[in-house]
Design a protein around this motif. Structure first.
Motif, PDB file in Angstrom:
ATOM      1  N   ALA A 130       0.817  -1.211   0.000  1.00  0.00           N
ATOM      2  CA  ALA A 130       0.000   0.000   0.000  1.00  0.00           C
ATOM      3  C   ALA A 130       0.854   1.267   0.000  1.00  0.00           C
ATOM      4  CB  ALA A 130      -0.928   0.002   1.211  1.00  0.00           C
ATOM      5  N   HIS A 131       2.128   1.121   0.339  1.00  0.00           N
ATOM      6  CA  HIS A 131       3.006   2.292   0.379  1.00  0.00           C
ATOM      7  C   HIS A 131       3.337   2.801  -1.026  1.00  0.00           C
ATOM      8  CE1 HIS A 131       5.656  -1.214  -0.093  1.00  0.00           C
ATOM      9  NE2 HIS A 131       6.473  -0.395  -0.729  1.00  0.00           N
ATOM     10  N   ARG A 132       3.071   2.014  -2.052  1.00  0.00           N
ATOM     11  CA  ARG A 132       3.374   2.455  -3.422  1.00  0.00           C
ATOM     12  C   ARG A 132       2.371   3.531  -3.828  1.00  0.00           C
ATOM     13  NH1 ARG A 132       7.001  -0.217  -6.544  1.00  0.00           N
ATOM     14  NH2 ARG A 132       7.888  -2.151  -5.699  1.00  0.00           N
ATOM     15  N   ASP A 133       2.810   4.767  -3.866  1.00  0.00           N
ATOM     16  CA  ASP A 133       1.891   5.879  -4.108  1.00  0.00           C
ATOM     17  C   ASP A 133       2.419   6.916  -5.086  1.00  0.00           C
ATOM     18  OD1 ASP A 133       3.890   6.975  -2.585  1.00  0.00           O
ATOM     19  OD2 ASP A 133       2.565   7.958  -1.142  1.00  0.00           O
ATOM     20  N   VAL A 134       3.543   6.645  -5.757  1.00  0.00           N
ATOM     21  CA  VAL A 134       4.104   7.602  -6.702  1.00  0.00           C
ATOM     22  C   VAL A 134       3.606   7.284  -8.109  1.00  0.00           C
ATOM     23  CG1 VAL A 134       6.216   8.396  -7.843  1.00  0.00           C
ATOM     24  CG2 VAL A 134       6.143   8.144  -5.353  1.00  0.00           C
ATOM     25  N   CYS A 135       3.069   8.289  -8.768  1.00  0.00           N
ATOM     26  CA  CYS A 135       2.594   8.137 -10.147  1.00  0.00           C
ATOM     27  C   CYS A 135       3.440   9.026 -11.044  1.00  0.00           C
ATOM     28  CB  CYS A 135       1.122   8.531 -10.255  1.00  0.00           C
ATOM     29  SG  CYS A 135       0.408   8.237 -11.876  1.00  0.00           S
ATOM     30  N   LEU A 136       4.155   8.408 -11.977  1.00  0.00           N
ATOM     31  CA  LEU A 136       4.961   9.153 -12.947  1.00  0.00           C
ATOM     32  C   LEU A 136       4.061   9.599 -14.095  1.00  0.00           C
ATOM     33  CD1 LEU A 136       8.089   6.803 -13.181  1.00  0.00           C
ATOM     34  CD2 LEU A 136       7.735   8.763 -11.657  1.00  0.00           C
ATOM     35  N   ILE A 137       4.151  10.866 -14.472  1.00  0.00           N
ATOM     36  CA  ILE A 137       3.320  11.400 -15.553  1.00  0.00           C
ATOM     37  C   ILE A 137       4.188  12.277 -16.452  1.00  0.00           C
ATOM     38  CG2 ILE A 137       1.342  12.843 -16.134  1.00  0.00           C
ATOM     39  CD1 ILE A 137       0.032  12.040 -13.575  1.00  0.00           C
ATOM     40  N   PRO A 138       4.281  11.942 -17.747  1.00  0.00           N
ATOM     41  CA  PRO A 138       5.059  12.792 -18.663  1.00  0.00           C
ATOM     42  C   PRO A 138       4.498  14.206 -18.720  1.00  0.00           C
ATOM     43  CG  PRO A 138       4.573  10.663 -19.675  1.00  0.00           C
ATOM     44  CD  PRO A 138       3.763  10.733 -18.416  1.00  0.00           C
TER      45      PRO A 138
ATOM     46  N   VAL B 204       4.762  12.710  -9.914  1.00  0.00           N
ATOM     47  CA  VAL B 204       6.141  13.055 -10.260  1.00  0.00           C
ATOM     48  C   VAL B 204       6.205  13.192 -11.775  1.00  0.00           C
ATOM     49  CG1 VAL B 204       8.541  12.303 -10.287  1.00  0.00           C
ATOM     50  CG2 VAL B 204       7.125  11.903  -8.256  1.00  0.00           C
ATOM     51  N   VAL B 205       6.592  14.367 -12.253  1.00  0.00           N
ATOM     52  CA  VAL B 205       6.568  14.654 -13.679  1.00  0.00           C
ATOM     53  C   VAL B 205       7.849  14.161 -14.347  1.00  0.00           C
ATOM     54  CG1 VAL B 205       6.448  16.496 -15.414  1.00  0.00           C
ATOM     55  CG2 VAL B 205       5.080  16.646 -13.326  1.00  0.00           C
TER      56      VAL B 205
ATOM     57  N   ARG C 194       8.600   3.137  -3.995  1.00  0.00           N
ATOM     58  CA  ARG C 194       7.254   3.679  -3.815  1.00  0.00           C
ATOM     59  C   ARG C 194       6.510   3.838  -5.143  1.00  0.00           C
ATOM     60  NH1 ARG C 194       6.573   5.445   1.439  1.00  0.00           N
ATOM     61  NH2 ARG C 194       4.543   6.304   0.798  1.00  0.00           N
ATOM     62  N   LEU C 195       7.107   3.334  -6.217  1.00  0.00           N
ATOM     63  CA  LEU C 195       6.501   3.521  -7.530  1.00  0.00           C
ATOM     64  C   LEU C 195       5.203   2.726  -7.649  1.00  0.00           C
ATOM     65  CD1 LEU C 195       6.605   4.669 -10.383  1.00  0.00           C
ATOM     66  CD2 LEU C 195       7.973   2.686 -11.074  1.00  0.00           C
ATOM     67  N   SER C 196       4.126   3.437  -7.940  1.00  0.00           N
ATOM     68  CA  SER C 196       2.832   2.791  -8.130  1.00  0.00           C
ATOM     69  C   SER C 196       2.522   2.598  -9.609  1.00  0.00           C
ATOM     70  CB  SER C 196       1.719   3.626  -7.492  1.00  0.00           C
ATOM     71  OG  SER C 196       0.454   3.050  -7.729  1.00  0.00           O
ATOM     72  N   ALA C 197       2.697   3.658 -10.408  1.00  0.00           N
ATOM     73  CA  ALA C 197       2.271   3.584 -11.801  1.00  0.00           C
ATOM     74  C   ALA C 197       2.924   4.679 -12.627  1.00  0.00           C
ATOM     75  CB  ALA C 197       0.751   3.717 -11.895  1.00  0.00           C
ATOM     76  N   ILE C 198       2.833   4.500 -13.920  1.00  0.00           N
ATOM     77  CA  ILE C 198       3.089   5.580 -14.865  1.00  0.00           C
ATOM     78  C   ILE C 198       1.848   5.736 -15.725  1.00  0.00           C
ATOM     79  CG2 ILE C 198       4.124   4.070 -16.644  1.00  0.00           C
ATOM     80  CD1 ILE C 198       5.994   6.441 -17.335  1.00  0.00           C
ATOM     81  N   MET C 199       1.491   6.970 -16.035  1.00  0.00           N
ATOM     82  CA  MET C 199       0.363   7.255 -16.931  1.00  0.00           C
ATOM     83  C   MET C 199       0.924   7.799 -18.241  1.00  0.00           C
ATOM     84  SD  MET C 199      -2.512   8.961 -14.421  1.00  0.00           S
ATOM     85  CE  MET C 199      -3.900   8.537 -15.487  1.00  0.00           C
ATOM     86  N   VAL C 200       0.666   7.082 -19.327  1.00  0.00           N
ATOM     87  CA  VAL C 200       1.191   7.453 -20.631  1.00  0.00           C
ATOM     88  C   VAL C 200       0.035   7.545 -21.616  1.00  0.00           C
ATOM     89  CG1 VAL C 200       2.787   6.837 -22.481  1.00  0.00           C
ATOM     90  CG2 VAL C 200       3.310   6.183 -20.133  1.00  0.00           C
ATOM     91  N   THR C 201      -0.012   8.600 -22.404  1.00  0.00           N
ATOM     92  CA  THR C 201      -0.979   8.682 -23.494  1.00  0.00           C
ATOM     93  C   THR C 201      -0.306   8.165 -24.758  1.00  0.00           C
ATOM     94  OG1 THR C 201      -2.048  10.610 -22.515  1.00  0.00           O
ATOM     95  CG2 THR C 201      -2.437  10.226 -24.851  1.00  0.00           C
TER      96      THR C 201
END
Length: 959
Positions: A590-598, A617-618, A642-649
């Protein structure tokens, strides 16, 4: 002689008779000419050059062969016939209503209204902006609060957004506790809980009929009338809440507010609810226009869209979107909400319902519904049945110990659905459609005599009777006859540019054909008139159609499971991120809460990540507009644990197929994160690539883009979420419908209705069925060909900002005007406004890069229209060159003064150094089909400084 209607069969004599050939604009010969202009001899070679081999799927779409339009409608008729339309007296926020024929035909079924886009270009949106201002006025007047927005997605999400607004207004740093009345709608309570969990907000439900419990709360949600039908005085609880520093939110029934004291007069700070019963059918749960109204001081923190009044270049009143029009793209993770749209088409219908009926008509409708409920209560009492609440509006709660199931079944046998509340209670909700025969059937179901002992009186106290006036503006009194209403609707429609008038070349928005055959089933009673909580066996056709659509979308995207519940793209984003969150929690991470977004991502991505409890985190983009892989690896390294996800279009927001997408996915997975691919640009992938195969774990899909649900002026939309197998247990579910999602492990409801905006899902079902696997792939290829053709024609005149391999783009391209602006002073906005004089809606302005125009032609536009647009852009470039050469004054020229209204051109004191004819008819073809903008360029800043968000008085428009 009887007319024969048929769908022609494709043949050498009728080569474009198949639906796919009618959907895709260019003919085969036109496509060959377009390919030649790009530099390719055939489509396959262009696709191979443009689309990276690493993402290409190795299997064709496994979908049924394409159906003709006639066959598709016949199949939908079969599905519709499996639904059973009874009279639903269930309530729970959904009520029977009558859509006036003039509104049904001239709004809901009219492409002049349903194909319009969000009014970011206000000069060509004055008609729908006025219609939305009507809606805002209706909501503000009925709730007794000064400012209402242009609609929310539904009542449940409106309540959740109000909770977030109350928390912002409290200025508390800690999450805190939110108190909800136990008599709130059950689906609303659960939507609020779903949204509260990732934010750390503690939601407490309690019976507030006797006042507030002990404790510290930043906000309180009340239901008025309650889900049980009870009508209570809100003032005492409001006073207690304010004494503790809490914000008071009231979820109110708009029709009831024509008779009952409005929330704003009882201490409410925020009112939310639904306008569904103002002429919008059930649709098995949607789409409907939710609403929000706020007290003075909260309007600048309000989520969603807000229409305001400003002035144009001549000082004339003009409408525009006010305040933070596209705040997600500006404030990103600091945005007030991830909602970047509204339910415009439905808000227009609801507002026009009020315009047509006026205050007296609405009050009469409310009075009839109330008296029908009072008749039922009187009859039940006379028969010895206990009525739980003496004060009610339209819903009667009866106590029948041990008999609830039998009563509900007896009513069903008589063609009426009632609501069972446990073993001992039955609720009966009346509405505009309730007639004496329904009263008789209900009383018989309870086993009491149908005769009512004398006329029934009103069933709420005089102290709660509404005394204040509402809907006093002339617009709500001027259109009583159908002729007057018809002409009013036509007058507003003529002010706008929608897809029925010209192409709308908006990058990132995919304004393609919304075929009439796709739209037709939406208004069939078997789809339109099913209550979302009717017994499931009455919706067998709906459930089958939804399952087929979900399975088809899963096949198209390569995912294991799809949920259609999210009723907007923003809600699909949230659902996908909550699935990721649930997955990590299930694994003890549950500690994974960082979302990378370009940095190039849609602004809603960052806002959705925050709502899902993640830290944004951009990731930088390189000069080519691609994800900077070096920066990506640095950010992964810094946040690996803590990496949760990356959002990519994908393709990217810059309109490019990035070559490194599979490497990006692999790097995130290696660090323990999940990959979210934003499906906004899926129309460049269908049939060619599947996100679920090239590395993505979850995507939302915009059915209002790729799959042909019309934009409706900024809504409705549907944003289904697709996931790989390991995320399927964490899809949305629903408390009242176990069939709607994983009952035990789901993240909770994302929308108020089990399948979201189910009423418009037949549109996408029909599109997929009629296109078939080959047609869907051909549409994708057509979109890529059209975008590259347009880029090839415009490149000699405007720099194309980002391209991929071989100088190719995906389904859209970005024209860069920054150097032109520096040299001539002519801005991208000037070009956008000048395009209005040429009869076009502008491309997407200054997104994703300031000073640019993002252009998407779509596969539906034929070559003649594409060339007409290119010719307009090239002609405008010549006008810019004339400015640069000194032929036009830098500050007084056709571009700076655009758009030109007929009134401005007819003015006696024409003082501009260029001629009226040059202003009005820059190309000869405009003499035949000229669109005349109703206002000149609008002063945006004036409208924010002088905020007016309800109908202005008529004298404001006097010359």
């Amino acid at each position: 002689m009887t007319a024969q209607f048929f769908a022609p069969v494709a043949s050498p004599q009728h080569p474009r008779a198949a639906f796919a050939d009618r959907h895709i604009g260019p003919s085969p010969d036109d496509r060959d000419r377009m390919l030649a202009a790009i530099g390719y001899s055939e489509a396959g070679a262009l696709i191979d050059a443009a689309v990276p081999a690493a993402i290409r799927t190795d299997r064709p779409l496994d979908l049924p062969p394409a159906l003709s339009e006639t066959a598709a409608l016949a199949r939908l008729r079969e599905l519709a016939a499996k639904n059973t339309v009874l009279t639903s007296m269930i309530g729970l926020g959904y009520h029977g209503t009558i859509t006036p024929g003039v509104i049904l035909r001239n709004v809901l079924e009219n492409p002049g209204w349903y194909t319009a886009y969000t009014p970011y270009q206000p000069e060509i949106s004055q008609g729908r902006l006025e219609a939305l201002l009507n809606f805002q006025t209706v909501v503000a007047d009925l709730t007794g609060l000064p400012v209402a927005n242009a609609s929310m997605l539904d009542e449940g999400t409106a309540a959740a957004e109000a909770m977030a607004l109350a928390h912002r207004a409290s200025k508390r740093k800690e999450p805190g506790t939110f108190l909800v009345d136990a008599d709130a709608l059950p689906q609303t309570i659960d939507v609020v809980r779903t949204r509260a969990v990732p934010l750390g907000i503690d939601v407490v439900t309690a019976d507030l009929s006797g006042g507030l419990p002990d404790g510290d709360f930043f906000g309180v949600l009340l239901q008025y009338p309650g889900a049980s039908g009870a009508v209570r005085d809100l003032a005492p609880v409001s006073e207690q809440a304010h004494a503790r520093g809490a914000t008071v939110i009231v979820a109110a029934d708009l029709l009831a507010l024509t008779l009952l004291r409005p929330p704003g007069e009882s201490g409410a700070d925020i009112a939310v609810g639904s306008a569904q019963r103002f002429g919008v059918p059930y649709g098995f749960g949607g789409p409907h226009a939710g609403y929000m109204a706020v007290a003075e001081g909260l309007q600048r923190q309000m989520p969603g869209r807000l229409v305001g009044v400003s002035v144009d270049a001549d000082g004339a009143p003009a409408y525009r979107l006010a305040l933070q029009t596209r705040e997600q793209h500006i404030r990103r993770e600091k945005a007030t909400s991830n909602i970047c749209t509204a339910q415009v088409l439905l808000a227009v219908m609801a507002g026009m319902y009020a315009v047509y009926h006026g205050p007296e008509g609405l009050a009469a409708i409310a009075q009839r519904a109330h008296l029908r409920a009072a008749e039922i209560a009187a009859g039940l009492r006379a028969g010895g049945v206990e009525i739980v609440h003496d004060a009610f509006f339209d819903t009667v709660l009866a106590r029948v110990p041990g008999r609830a199931a039998a009563v509900v079944e007896a009513a069903r046998e008589r063609g009426v659905n009632l609501r069972r509340d446990g073993a001992d209670h039955v609720a009966v909700a009346c509405d505009e459609t309730t007639v004496p025969e329904h009263v008789t059937a209900v009383l018989e179901a309870f086993g009491v005599p149908a005769a009512v002992p004398g006329p029934a009186g009103e069933a709420f106290p005089d102290a709660l009777r509404r005394e204040s006036p509402y809907l006093t503006h002339p617009v709500f009194h001027a259109h009583r006859s159908e002729t007057a209403m018809l002409r009013y609707l036509r007058r507003l429609q003529d002010k706008d540019i929608a897809l029925d008038r010209s192409m709308i070349p908006l990058g990132s928005c995919t304004m393609k054909l919304n075929a009439t055959t796709e739209m037709e089933p939406v208004t069939w009673p078997e789809f339109a008139d099913i209550h979302p909580f009717a017994p499931i066996d009455q919706a067998e056709g709906y459930v089958e159609m939804i399952r087929e659509l979900e399975e088809n979308l899963a096949e198209i995207t390569g995912y294991a499971k799809v949920s259609v519940q999210p009723n907007a793209g923003s809600q699909g984003e949230l659902a996908g991120l909550l699935a990721i969150r649930g997955y990590h929690e299930s694994r003890g991470e549950a500690h994974r809460d960082v979302c990378l977004i370009p940095s190039s991502a849609h602004g809603t991505n960052a806002a959705s990540a925050v709502m899902a409890g993640m830290r944004v985190v951009v990731v930088k983009c390189d000069e080519g507009g691609n994800i900077d892989t070096g920066d990506l690896h640095d950010k992964i390294g810094a946040h690996r644990d803590r990496l949760s996800a990356i959002m990519v279009t994908y393709p990217s927001t810059h309109g490019v197929f990035e070559e490194t997408i599979t490497d990006v996915c692999a790097a995130v997975h290696e660090a323990g994160g999940q990959v979210y691919v934003d499906g906004a640009n899926l129309n460049a992938l269908v049939g060619l690539a599947r996100p679920g195969e090239f590395g993505s774990d979850v995507s939302h899909l915009n059915l209002h883009k790729t799959f042909c649900i019309p934009h409706g002026g900024g809504g409705p939309g549907v944003g289904p979420v697709g996931v790989r197998e390991h995320l399927a247990p964490f899809l949305p579910n629903h408390p009242l419908r176990p069939e709607a999602g994983p009952a035990e492990t789901g993240v909770g409801p994302i929308s108020a209705a089990p399948w979201g905006s189910a009423g418009i899902l037949p549109i996408s079902w029909a599109y997929i069925a009629m296109m078939g696997p080959d047609g869907l792939r051909a549409a994708t290829e057509g979109a890529i060909i059209a975008a590259n053709y347009l880029a090839a024609r415009l490149a000699p005149h405007y720099p194309i900002l980002y391209t991929g391999r071989g100088g190719l783009v995906a389904h859209e391209c970005i024209a860069d005007l920054r150097k032109i602006t520096k040299e001539t002073g002519i801005t991208a906005e000037d070009v956008a406004k000048r395009l209005i004089d040429y009869g076009f809606h502008a491309p997407t302005l200054s997104f994703p890069v300031a000073g640019t125009l993002m252009i998407e032609p779509t596969e539906s536009e034929d070559l003649a229209e594409l060339d007409r647009f290119c010719d307009a852009m090239i002609a405008i470039r010549r006008e810019i060159a004339h400015v640069a050469e000194g032929g036009h004054d830098r500050d007084d020229n056709p571009l700076k003064n655009a758009p030109h209204t007929a009134a401005a051109l007819l003015a006696e004191d024409w003082k501009h150094p260029y001629g009226r004819e040059e202003a009005a008819y820059p190309v000869p073809g405009l003499r035949e089909t000229k669109y005349w903008p109703p206002v000149r360029r609008i002063d945006q800043a004036y409208g924010d400084r002088n905020l007016v968000c309800s109908c202005p008085p008529p004298e404001a428009f006097e010359d």
